[in-house]
Write a protein that holds these residues in place. Structure first.
Motif, PDB file in Angstrom:
ATOM      1  N   GLY A  20      92.721  39.296  44.893  1.00  0.00           N
ATOM      2  CA  GLY A  20      91.595  39.342  45.820  1.00  0.00           C
ATOM      3  C   GLY A  20      91.810  40.469  46.813  1.00  0.00           C
ATOM      4  N   GLY A  75      89.884  41.649  49.220  1.00  0.00           N
ATOM      5  CA  GLY A  75      88.937  41.624  50.340  1.00  0.00           C
ATOM      6  C   GLY A  75      89.661  41.953  51.632  1.00  0.00           C
ATOM      7  N   TYR A  76      89.119  41.503  52.746  1.00  0.00           N
ATOM      8  CA  TYR A  76      89.667  41.843  54.059  1.00  0.00           C
ATOM      9  C   TYR A  76      91.129  41.390  54.169  1.00  0.00           C
ATOM     10  CZ  TYR A  76      85.097  43.240  55.766  1.00  0.00           C
ATOM     11  OH  TYR A  76      83.905  43.900  55.944  1.00  0.00           O
ATOM     12  N   VAL A  77      91.407  40.167  53.732  1.00  0.00           N
ATOM     13  CA  VAL A  77      92.775  39.659  53.869  1.00  0.00           C
ATOM     14  C   VAL A  77      93.696  40.215  52.788  1.00  0.00           C
ATOM     15  CG1 VAL A  77      94.151  37.547  53.598  1.00  0.00           C
ATOM     16  CG2 VAL A  77      92.215  37.579  55.139  1.00  0.00           C
ATOM     17  N   ASP A 104      91.980  42.515  41.537  1.00  0.00           N
ATOM     18  CA  ASP A 104      90.649  41.996  41.845  1.00  0.00           C
ATOM     19  C   ASP A 104      89.835  42.068  40.561  1.00  0.00           C
ATOM     20  OD1 ASP A 104      89.130  41.707  44.875  1.00  0.00           O
ATOM     21  OD2 ASP A 104      87.826  41.832  43.101  1.00  0.00           O
ATOM     22  N   LYS A 143      85.404  48.193  43.197  1.00  0.00           N
ATOM     23  CA  LYS A 143      86.319  48.144  44.336  1.00  0.00           C
ATOM     24  C   LYS A 143      87.664  48.775  43.951  1.00  0.00           C
ATOM     25  CE  LYS A 143      85.652  44.384  47.225  1.00  0.00           C
ATOM     26  NZ  LYS A 143      85.808  43.008  47.695  1.00  0.00           N
ATOM     27  N   VAL A 183      91.640  35.119  47.599  1.00  0.00           N
ATOM     28  CA  VAL A 183      90.212  35.176  47.258  1.00  0.00           C
ATOM     29  C   VAL A 183      89.408  34.448  48.326  1.00  0.00           C
ATOM     30  CG1 VAL A 183      90.628  35.392  44.789  1.00  0.00           C
ATOM     31  CG2 VAL A 183      90.449  33.115  45.813  1.00  0.00           C
ATOM     32  N   THR A 235      86.847  31.821  50.242  1.00  0.00           N
ATOM     33  CA  THR A 235      86.578  30.375  50.240  1.00  0.00           C
ATOM     34  C   THR A 235      85.299  30.173  51.060  1.00  0.00           C
ATOM     35  OG1 THR A 235      88.117  30.183  52.110  1.00  0.00           O
ATOM     36  CG2 THR A 235      88.968  29.629  49.940  1.00  0.00           C
ATOM     37  N   GLN A 283      86.530  30.034  43.666  1.00  0.00           N
ATOM     38  CA  GLN A 283      87.318  31.262  43.407  1.00  0.00           C
ATOM     39  C   GLN A 283      88.806  30.923  43.290  1.00  0.00           C
ATOM     40  OE1 GLN A 283      86.419  34.582  46.080  1.00  0.00           O
ATOM     41  NE2 GLN A 283      84.297  33.947  46.243  1.00  0.00           N
ATOM     42  N   THR A 295      92.187  30.558  53.285  1.00  0.00           N
ATOM     43  CA  THR A 295      92.085  29.365  54.135  1.00  0.00           C
ATOM     44  C   THR A 295      91.484  28.225  53.317  1.00  0.00           C
ATOM     45  OG1 THR A 295      91.751  30.775  56.049  1.00  0.00           O
ATOM     46  CG2 THR A 295      91.109  28.469  56.287  1.00  0.00           C
ATOM     47  N   GLU A 316      96.958  32.970  56.723  1.00  0.00           N
ATOM     48  CA  GLU A 316      96.884  34.272  57.389  1.00  0.00           C
ATOM     49  C   GLU A 316      96.089  34.132  58.678  1.00  0.00           C
ATOM     50  OE1 GLU A 316      98.475  37.180  56.814  1.00  0.00           O
ATOM     51  OE2 GLU A 316      97.562  37.460  58.777  1.00  0.00           O
ATOM     52  N   GLU A 342      89.971  40.523  61.978  1.00  0.00           N
ATOM     53  CA  GLU A 342      89.361  41.789  61.595  1.00  0.00           C
ATOM     54  C   GLU A 342      89.231  42.641  62.850  1.00  0.00           C
ATOM     55  OE1 GLU A 342      85.764  41.116  59.312  1.00  0.00           O
ATOM     56  OE2 GLU A 342      86.815  39.666  58.076  1.00  0.00           O
ATOM     57  N   CYS A 350      85.098  33.449  59.145  1.00  0.00           N
ATOM     58  CA  CYS A 350      86.094  32.378  59.302  1.00  0.00           C
ATOM     59  C   CYS A 350      85.645  31.228  60.193  1.00  0.00           C
ATOM     60  CB  CYS A 350      87.394  32.963  59.823  1.00  0.00           C
ATOM     61  SG  CYS A 350      88.158  34.058  58.620  1.00  0.00           S
ATOM     62  N   LYS A 395      82.592  28.890  59.106  1.00  0.00           N
ATOM     63  CA  LYS A 395      82.841  28.093  57.889  1.00  0.00           C
ATOM     64  C   LYS A 395      84.042  27.164  58.076  1.00  0.00           C
ATOM     65  CE  LYS A 395      85.843  30.854  54.903  1.00  0.00           C
ATOM     66  NZ  LYS A 395      87.137  30.242  55.099  1.00  0.00           N
ATOM     67  N   ARG A 400      79.233  39.220  58.109  1.00  0.00           N
ATOM     68  CA  ARG A 400      79.101  37.824  57.681  1.00  0.00           C
ATOM     69  C   ARG A 400      78.948  36.922  58.915  1.00  0.00           C
ATOM     70  NH1 ARG A 400      84.057  37.547  53.441  1.00  0.00           N
ATOM     71  NH2 ARG A 400      85.021  38.897  55.003  1.00  0.00           N
TER      72      ARG A 400
HETATM   73  P1  NAD Z   1      86.547  38.566  50.829  1.00  0.00           P
HETATM   74  O1  NAD Z   1      85.305  37.912  50.364  1.00  0.00           O
HETATM   75  O2  NAD Z   1      86.473  39.787  51.673  1.00  0.00           O
HETATM   76  O3  NAD Z   1      87.465  38.925  49.575  1.00  0.00           O
HETATM   77  C1  NAD Z   1      87.647  38.105  48.481  1.00  0.00           C
HETATM   78  C2  NAD Z   1      88.014  38.988  47.282  1.00  0.00           C
HETATM   79  O4  NAD Z   1      88.411  38.156  46.198  1.00  0.00           O
HETATM   80  C3  NAD Z   1      86.872  39.849  46.769  1.00  0.00           C
HETATM   81  O5  NAD Z   1      87.303  41.197  46.665  1.00  0.00           O
HETATM   82  C4  NAD Z   1      86.566  39.268  45.385  1.00  0.00           C
HETATM   83  O6  NAD Z   1      86.105  40.248  44.461  1.00  0.00           O
HETATM   84  C5  NAD Z   1      87.919  38.728  44.997  1.00  0.00           C
HETATM   85  N1  NAD Z   1      87.888  37.705  43.956  1.00  0.00           N
HETATM   86  C6  NAD Z   1      87.091  36.614  43.862  1.00  0.00           C
HETATM   87  N2  NAD Z   1      87.381  35.903  42.767  1.00  0.00           N
HETATM   88  C7  NAD Z   1      88.388  36.556  42.116  1.00  0.00           C
HETATM   89  C8  NAD Z   1      89.114  36.331  40.937  1.00  0.00           C
HETATM   90  N3  NAD Z   1      88.873  35.281  40.168  1.00  0.00           N
HETATM   91  N4  NAD Z   1      90.076  37.203  40.583  1.00  0.00           N
HETATM   92  C9  NAD Z   1      90.340  38.288  41.361  1.00  0.00           C
HETATM   93  N5  NAD Z   1      89.681  38.566  42.498  1.00  0.00           N
HETATM   94  C10 NAD Z   1      88.705  37.707  42.891  1.00  0.00           C
HETATM   95  O7  NAD Z   1      87.363  37.435  51.605  1.00  0.00           O
HETATM   96  P2  NAD Z   1      88.333  37.612  52.876  1.00  0.00           P
HETATM   97  O8  NAD Z   1      87.545  37.810  54.118  1.00  0.00           O
HETATM   98  O9  NAD Z   1      89.417  38.566  52.541  1.00  0.00           O
HETATM   99  O10 NAD Z   1      88.937  36.132  52.970  1.00  0.00           O
HETATM  100  C11 NAD Z   1      89.815  35.650  51.979  1.00  0.00           C
HETATM  101  C12 NAD Z   1      90.392  34.333  52.459  1.00  0.00           C
HETATM  102  O11 NAD Z   1      91.188  34.531  53.629  1.00  0.00           O
HETATM  103  C13 NAD Z   1      89.353  33.289  52.853  1.00  0.00           C
HETATM  104  O12 NAD Z   1      89.827  32.020  52.548  1.00  0.00           O
HETATM  105  C14 NAD Z   1      89.265  33.441  54.364  1.00  0.00           C
HETATM  106  O13 NAD Z   1      88.815  32.263  55.004  1.00  0.00           O
HETATM  107  C15 NAD Z   1      90.706  33.735  54.706  1.00  0.00           C
HETATM  108  N6  NAD Z   1      90.896  34.500  55.933  1.00  0.00           N
HETATM  109  C16 NAD Z   1      90.049  35.501  56.240  1.00  0.00           C
HETATM  110  C17 NAD Z   1      90.250  36.247  57.408  1.00  0.00           C
HETATM  111  C18 NAD Z   1      89.303  37.361  57.779  1.00  0.00           C
HETATM  112  O14 NAD Z   1      89.360  37.810  58.928  1.00  0.00           O
HETATM  113  N7  NAD Z   1      88.460  37.841  56.872  1.00  0.00           N
HETATM  114  C19 NAD Z   1      91.356  35.968  58.226  1.00  0.00           C
HETATM  115  C20 NAD Z   1      92.220  34.953  57.858  1.00  0.00           C
HETATM  116  C21 NAD Z   1      91.990  34.217  56.712  1.00  0.00           C
END
Ligand code: NAD
Length: 441
Positions: free
Chosen positions: A8, A10-12, A31, A36, A85, A87, A99, A122, A152, A156, A261, A264, A328
């Motif tokens: 995954g 994404g941001y984290v 990913d 991406k 990934v 949630t 996911q 999370t 984590e 952001e 975060c 949700k 978001r």
């Molecule tokens: P995001 O949506 O930005 O990224 C998720 C990534 O996972 C995407 O790139 C998606 O393509 C990928 N993905 C989905 N299914 C997949 C699979 N089967 N195989 C491979 N890749 C897959 O999410 P995020 O903001 O990075 O958050 C991720 C988790 O961390 C969440 O649970 C969130 O609550 C938690 N979190 C987020 C933050 C934040 O500030 N964004 C901080 C702490 C914790």
């Protein structure tokens, strides 16, 4: 040096992968989104976060980092697999864990030797048990593995610094092997390391976010009281914050919390408590106060302009906070929708989140336009609304802004501006939690 796979990007996940690579580990970023991966492999970050470009280029240049959509190969090459990934919110406030489940099933089909699987996403307490069961049922029965939780806490906008210099590290483990591997991975971090069982670690994350969101909703509740009794919220929260038992952080009244975060996670924590038969009124109220913030901003606009329909509103700030392009659950985006629904003509601007906002709001049609600069947004506007605390909004030339506007009304959703100075320029100024008439006297 550890061999890591981060699932995954994404941001984290991306921040996790880049920071672990910077610390000398061999990291594969995995990913399923090939667009991406292509950008990342070329050294282009897929979202805005201060310092990300340099870290990405550095990791690629030093060959500490690679990107792939091949989970099988990634698992084969790694000792520790981080699940990062999404949630997202699901039905009735429950998080949608599909996911995580999908990744667990894919891992099961690709296990060939001992692996440590670490949840960084999370998730509600008890999810690791589900992951374990899913892996076993999906074919991972014969191979040794552990599932740990390492929530984590990064924010952001300051994600890299938060990751590298956290307040604490939480390691939820239920075997010695998992504990040793994770402690070794984090050995250079200079902060308390709390080692717990897995469910406790999962719960710490939800409880932390729910508590921080509670502080924000509490400050907003007090702000509403301030407006009624003629008190000043900025001073009230300073007065609270000097008390070390309370602390000043996360006590800013304003447009309410947003992002992927807090909204949700509060709902998910409330849903979890409710499902366990525990009274969740406190958490539901935190959420309700937050949801009401947009109405209270609209009311402030109506206090000044009376009717929103056909009024030109300049809205500055579409990202849910400054230093990110993430929209978001952004209060700015929610306000745009509400104002367009009421018939206002909205011109908006954000330093980083314009592209995301354009694609999110494209269905709103003629009632909405995107300005190239804040000054273009305020041109002929009946009111200016500040929704995100970007420093550049404080630094605007407000004399110029006033000349450009049709009526000089500022609604400051973040209490960023000096009210007295702005009023001296001839603006009608309305912040949060400070009664206009009272402040003047
Ligand atoms: P995001 O949506 O930005 O990224 C998720 C990534 O996972 C995407 O790139 C998606 O393509 C990928 N993905 C989905 N299914 C997949 C699979 N089967 N195989 C491979 N890749 C897959 O999410 P995020 O903001 O990075 O958050 C991720 C988790 O961390 C969440 O649970 C969130 O609550 C938690 N979190 C987020 C933050 C934040 O500030 N964004 C901080 C702490 C914790």
């Amino acid at each position: 040096m550890a061999r890591l796979c981060v699932v995954g990007m994404g941001y984290v996940g991306l921040v996790t992968a880049l920071c672990f690579a910077k610390l000398g580990n061999d990291v594969i970023g995995m990913d399923k989104d090939t667009e991406k991966l292509k950008l990342l492999s070329e050294g282009s970050p897929t979202f805005y976060e201060p310092g990300l470009d340099e870290l990405l280029r550095d990791g690629l240049d030093k060959s500490m980092l690679s990107f792939t959509n091949d989970l099988n190969w990634s698992i084969d090459q790694s000792d520790i697999i981080f699940i990062c990934v999404g949630t997202p919110p699901g039905e009735n406030g429950q998080p949608d864990l599909s996911q995580v489940e999908e990744v667990a099933r894919s891992i099961a089909g690709n296990l060939n030797s001992y692996k440590l699987i670490v949840e960084k996403s999370t998730v509600p307490a008890g999810t690791a048990e589900r992951v374990k069961q899913t892996i076993k049922l999906s074919g991972g029965e014969d191979v040794l593995f552990d599932v740990a939780s390492n929530p984590e806490f990064l924010r952001e906008g300051s994600a890299i610094a938060d990751f590298l210099c956290p307040d604490r590290i939480v390691l939820g483990v239920d075997t010695r092997r998992a504990r040793i591997m994770l402690k070794e991975l984090y050995r250079d971090f200079d902060c308390p390391v709390l080692i717990t069982d897995v469910a406790t670690a999962e719960l710490i994350k939800h409880a932390s976010n729910a508590f921080l969101a509670t502080k924000i909703s509490f400050a907003n509740l007090v702000a509403d009281i301030c407006e009624k009794v003629g008190a000043n919220i900025n001073l009230v929260v300073d007065g609270l914050g000097f008390d070390r038992r309370i602390g000043r952080e996360f006590l800013n009244a304003g447009t309410g919390y947003g992002g992927s975060c807090f909204p949700k996670d509060v709902k998910a924590f409330a849903a979890m408590a409710g499902a366990l038969g525990i009274n969740n009124t406190l958490l539901k109220e935190v959420d309700r106060i937050n949801e009401d913030r947009i109405c209270s901003i609209v009311k402030k606009i109506e206090d000044a302009l009376w009717i929103c329909k056909n009024k030109r509103i300049a809205l500055l700030g579409l990202a849910f906070k400054c230093n990110t392009d993430d929209i978001r659950e952004s209060p700015g985006i929610k306000l745009v929708r509400e104002l367009v629904r009421k018939g206002s003509i909205v011109a908006c601007y954000d330093p980083k989140a314009m592209d995301n906002a354009k694609s999110e709001l494209k269905s709103l049609g003629d009632g909405l336009s995107f300005a190239e600069t804040p000054y273009i947004a305020v041109n002929e506007a009946d009111a200016l609304v500040l929704m995100t605390e970007w420093p550049e909004f404080v630094q605007l030339d407000y004399s110029r802004v006033k000349k450009l506007m049709r009526t000089p009304v500022i609604i400051d959703g973040r209490n960023m501006l000096q009210a007295i100075e702005i009023e001296k320029l001839g603006f009608w100024y309305s912040g949060i939690g400070c009664h206009r008439e009272n402040r003047k006297s």
